[in-house]
Design an enzyme around this catalytic site. Structure first.
Site, mmCIF file in Angstrom:
data_model
loop_
_atom_site.group_PDB
_atom_site.id
_atom_site.type_symbol
_atom_site.label_atom_id
_atom_site.label_comp_id
_atom_site.label_asym_id
_atom_site.label_seq_id
_atom_site.Cartn_x
_atom_site.Cartn_y
_atom_site.Cartn_z
ATOM 1 N N GLY A 243 39.732 51.876 -37.858
ATOM 2 C CA GLY A 243 40.847 51.496 -37.013
ATOM 3 C C GLY A 243 41.542 52.679 -36.373
ATOM 4 C CB CYS A 244 41.485 56.160 -36.458
ATOM 5 S SG CYS A 244 42.334 55.850 -37.997
ATOM 6 C CD GLN A 245 41.285 55.793 -28.497
ATOM 7 O OE1 GLN A 245 41.504 56.866 -27.967
ATOM 8 N NE2 GLN A 245 41.782 54.670 -28.045
ATOM 9 C CB SER A 246 40.894 60.629 -33.756
ATOM 10 O OG SER A 246 41.997 60.149 -34.494
#
Ligand SMILES: Cc1ncc(COP(=O)(O)O)c(C=O)c1O
Ligand SMILES: Cc1ncc(COP(=O)(O)O)c(C=O)c1O
Lengths: 143, 412, 412, 143
Positions: free
Chosen positions: D51-54
């Site tokens: 759930g993180c873009q990074s």
């Protein structure tokens, strides 16, 4: 027989005296009673016009180069409107019917009944009447 | 007693929140009695939507920039507002769709793909809206399953005693309309759910005509699914909800594919996102969701209990009035019914009735009300329906009665 | 030449029609470069939607009363506006959906039910948005069909010479993105359609990123289907379109079941309504449709040709500027590309880039842009995307370049 | 070791001097460099936070009744934020971590990073850190 244009203007003149909607509707109710009774054998599903909330039956015959319509409806105001359509279009040549610009509908305030909503089906009615004319024109053509 | 609740509710003040009501139609004051089809919107909803157009609009999710982050917050807050409105356990159980119809189609597809095999059975009632019939018929066609029907009696009462014999080992789901959009009947869904529980059958509640009229608590009801539409609860068009218990939603495959509902996509293998996103493919109607939240807040602030009591008083008032009118047949008279009145004037076509009432400024609906089986039950082609809301008044009911008299005068 | 078109277009005047653009974000003037995700709305759209809330709202179809009749007229006029916008032959070929994603899901389901058998093949491109991948993957899973892919080269050019070898006797449909939402490439769909014609294969065009940028004529293209979203063409959220040739739409079974899409309903047998209603189940987003019509009218009045030329000038301007920046990798440089610029600054994470630009008031999107196969192609996890519209300016592009310099200063 | 409350107030004091966002980010970039390097064997998919873009990797160990976190990210600002979280939460008892009210995030203007959007994943990060604490609490419980 009066020209298509003239009949429409007569109708407009008849309606122009009413400034109240109830009077207009009362007049349509009157007119509905004057519509010639359709031959019961045409009051079947085959002659029903799709897309109306009320049932509308329509038949067209070809007689001496003219299209003769007969119709009925189980809703009275609809029937009154039909009687106007029959009055304007019946007993005319297919060509005349195909080309007819039915300006009276708008003029007497019934335009909203021409919307593609299926509530009233006036549009479907006009379409079907013209389709009959087109068919007869194709069959017996050239006037 | 009725009169009491009528007085305790400041309907004048309420009407000020709905500017559309204060207009003339066909040169007559508008009497809007078509709330079953769609409801009008309070100013707070209009203002929120306008705020989006004027300074908040941006696509949600994954956006790092300010407007996107704010819109995402609004969207997830709207989900939380819906959760709290129906008291779901957690907000992952709230899926935004484009309307009740989409919600039911989602369910029919996803539940069908996973749990329906040839020979399986689904139960609905005879008084369903088409939205709760056709998706199941289509599913049954695809999967060779069977649709069974709980009938109702001529008062509009569901014949619940028939349910046990309709249930079999093959029954997988019961999908039932909470409040009938034609008869106004509020069905005993709690009883149905209790019966279903004993047989391990899932229950879906079509609350399209109930969430706006009475308080609903999905945990108390213990229903497995529940659907409704934004535009019928004083919110925007193009937004709806399906609630599902987490344990179900986790098991169901997605319905629509697209952006945001996926985790990883490659041409070899695609995996799906977690709840609730798994069921929200593509750009959702986030402006609609924000507007819906305002509508639900408006209802909560007004108080669903208060609304319910006032509307019940309107129902009692109207039913009493209608009884006094000769030749008026009202369909559905189960006690506690919602303020939905479908009727036919003896000898007058519903369309004629509707057209005349329209010219008096009264907006009613005519036709089959997307419930043809109900028409078939009573052997009629259509009915006139006056469906009220908490911004309607007893004066408007009186005026409808005058309208009915006028119709009788004209056609009989 | 570019400069010429830049001057000929009165962008100041255009911006006045989009009040949202005139605001500060993070204390800096907003530079809205996230148009690929969603576009802003002209006042005429906002006003139309507001007019609905304040005095026009009513559910459409079958309603005899005034408000309903008017809303129905608006809705069918909106359909006609869409028809004329893409020059479809007749308005029955225009189906309103809730967005491009729904349009593609409708097609995948309905086309799939009727025309896809085990072993059949569907072709897409490597640069599709997930919305044009996942529905086909889901269909292929259900029907045991196969998805084939036209690759693209490192410039973002589709390798069209590969198409003949991908086509087989089993190919039923080619669904292709018109303008890539990542690379900006405008694909040669006319050529693809010509090839498909020779093999009797249907073609669907995903025009979600093209209808707002260049004039489209579906009859001239001769495509079988075309989809787009309202919110990406300066219209409301929750509304979209699928165009289909009548001969196809007549053959396809409906997707969603519910009210209005039926003719006769009984528990024994249900028949479906005629086009376009067969595909529009339940209460459609009629307010969205009315707003969409205003958006398309705005575009037509401004002139898609003029918009296209101006945006092309912006593209030339931007690409030239970007070339001058050390360490800036722009993905996609096919000539004639749309004003969509995806990039990575060497050594800087897209998220870091996006977060800093945001604080400068520049709204860009970061991540995979719902096109993970494009990311996989270039071996990256994500990109920064600046996607422009005709209300953007060369000054804003200059400011983005300053922003990129600032990012480099901070992270390198 | 300073109380959880106090560490947060220290952080707030450090950030309060910046009235410009670029300075705040520059400081986070500084902080990112001070984050202890995570053991490479935890930089695998198993330790990644969804759930993180990074990419964000997180590990937690239990040492002398305290949870000790180590983490990393491929995005610098994210890494800077993580270093703050580690500074506040690491080397504390599971109970303390579970009950922690992380008011500093809001106070230093990073609240928007806590939104359930998946862009940044700070929320997922906090959740995961608390989950570790809950797990250790269950295992070694009662303080
Ligand atoms: C009981 C019931 N269910 C479902 C629906 C479908 O709702 P919508 O048309 O908003 O999708 C309606 C709306 O008429 C309804 O009354
Ligand atoms: C090329 C393309 N196709 C389809 C879509 C899906 O559109 P929507 O999210 O509006 O359904 C998008 C939107 O991002 C797109 O860019």
């Amino acid at each position: 027989m009066a020209a298509l244009q003239q009949v429409q203007e007569e109708i407009i003149a008849e309606f122009v005296v009413f400034d109240d909607w109830m009077d207009r509707y009362n007049y349509l109710i009157e007119l509905s009673k004057q519509l010639d009774i359709i031959d019961p054998r045409y009051k079947t599903n085959d002659y029903i016009i799709k897309g109306c909330q009320s049932k509308v039956w329509l038949n067209a015959e070809y007689n001496e180069n003219k299209v003769v319509y007969s119709a009925d409806s189980d809703a009275i105001i609809t029937k009154g409107i039909i009687s106007l359509l029959v009055r304007v279009l019946s007993k005319r040549s297919p060509k005349e019917i195909i080309d007819a610009d039915l300006f009276f509908i708008d003029a007497i305030g019934l335009r909203e009944n021409l919307s593609p909503t299926r509530a009233n089906g006036l549009l479907a009615m006009v379409k079907q009447m013209k389709l009959y004319a087109i068919a007869y024109n194709a069959k017996f053509g050239n006037r | 007693m009725a009169a009491n609740h009528l007085n305790m509710f400041d309907v004048k003040k309420i009407r000020d929140d709905f500017p559309i009501l204060n207009q003339q139609v066909n040169k007559k004051p508008l009497v809007y009695f078509d709330n079953g089809a769609t409801t009008q919107k309070p100013s707070s909803v209009a203002n929120e939507v306008l705020a989006y157009y004027l300074n908040k609009n941006s696509n949600i999710h994954r956006g790092v920039h300010y407007l996107s982050a704010q819109a995402t917050l609004d969207y997830e807050n709207a989900r939380e507002t819906v959760r709290s409105f129906i008291n779901a356990k957690n907000s992952d159980e709230i899926i935004f769709t484009s309307g009740a119809t989409s919600s039911l189609n989602l369910l029919a597809f996803s539940f069908g793909e996973k749990f329906i095999s040839p020979g399986d059975e689904i139960i609905v009632t005879e008084m369903e809206h088409h939205a709760n019939i056709v998706p199941w018929q289509m599913l049954c066609g695809r999967k060779n399953a069977k649709l069974k029907v709980i009938p109702f009696d001529n008062n509009g009462l569901l014949l619940l005693e028939r349910l046990p014999e309709l249930i079999s080992e093959k029954t997988r789901l019961i999908s039932v309309i909470h409040t009938s959009n034609v008869l106004g009947t509020v069905n005993p869904i709690k009883e149905i759910i209790n019966t279903a529980r004993r047989h391990n059958i899932a229950v879906c509640v079509d609350a399209a005509q109930s969430v706006q009229h009475l308080p609903i608590d999905v945990q108390e009801l213990d229903c497995d699914f529940l659907v409704f539409s934004g535009h019928k609860v004083y919110g925007p068009t193009g937004i709806g909800v399906i609630y599902g218990k987490e344990k179900w939603l986790e098991q169901l495959p997605p319905w629509q594919g697209g952006g945001d509902m996926v985790d990883e996509v490659s041409f070899d293998k695609t995996t799906y996102n977690q709840l609730p996103f798994k069921f929200e493919a593509g750009t959702t109607n986030y402006i609609g969701a924000a507007g819906l939240a305002k509508a639900l807040e408006y209802l909560s602030n007004t108080g669903l209990d208060k609304i319910h009591r006032y509307e019940q008083s309107l129902t009692e008032y109207a039913m009493k009035k209608f009884k006094e009118i000769d030749g008026l047949n009202v369909f559905g008279n189960v006690s506690g019914k919602a303020c939905i009145f479908s009727f036919i004037i003896d000898g007058v076509h519903p369309l004629d009735t509707g057209m005349v009432l329209d010219k008096m400024g009264i907006a009613v609906r005519t036709g089959t009300h997307c419930a043809q089986p109900v028409m078939q039950h009573f052997g009629v082609d259509g009915m006139v329906r006056a469906s009220l809301a908490f911004y309607n008044t007893t004066e408007e009911i009186d005026y409808l009665c005058q309208g009915i008299d006028q119709v009788k005068k004209m056609f009989l």
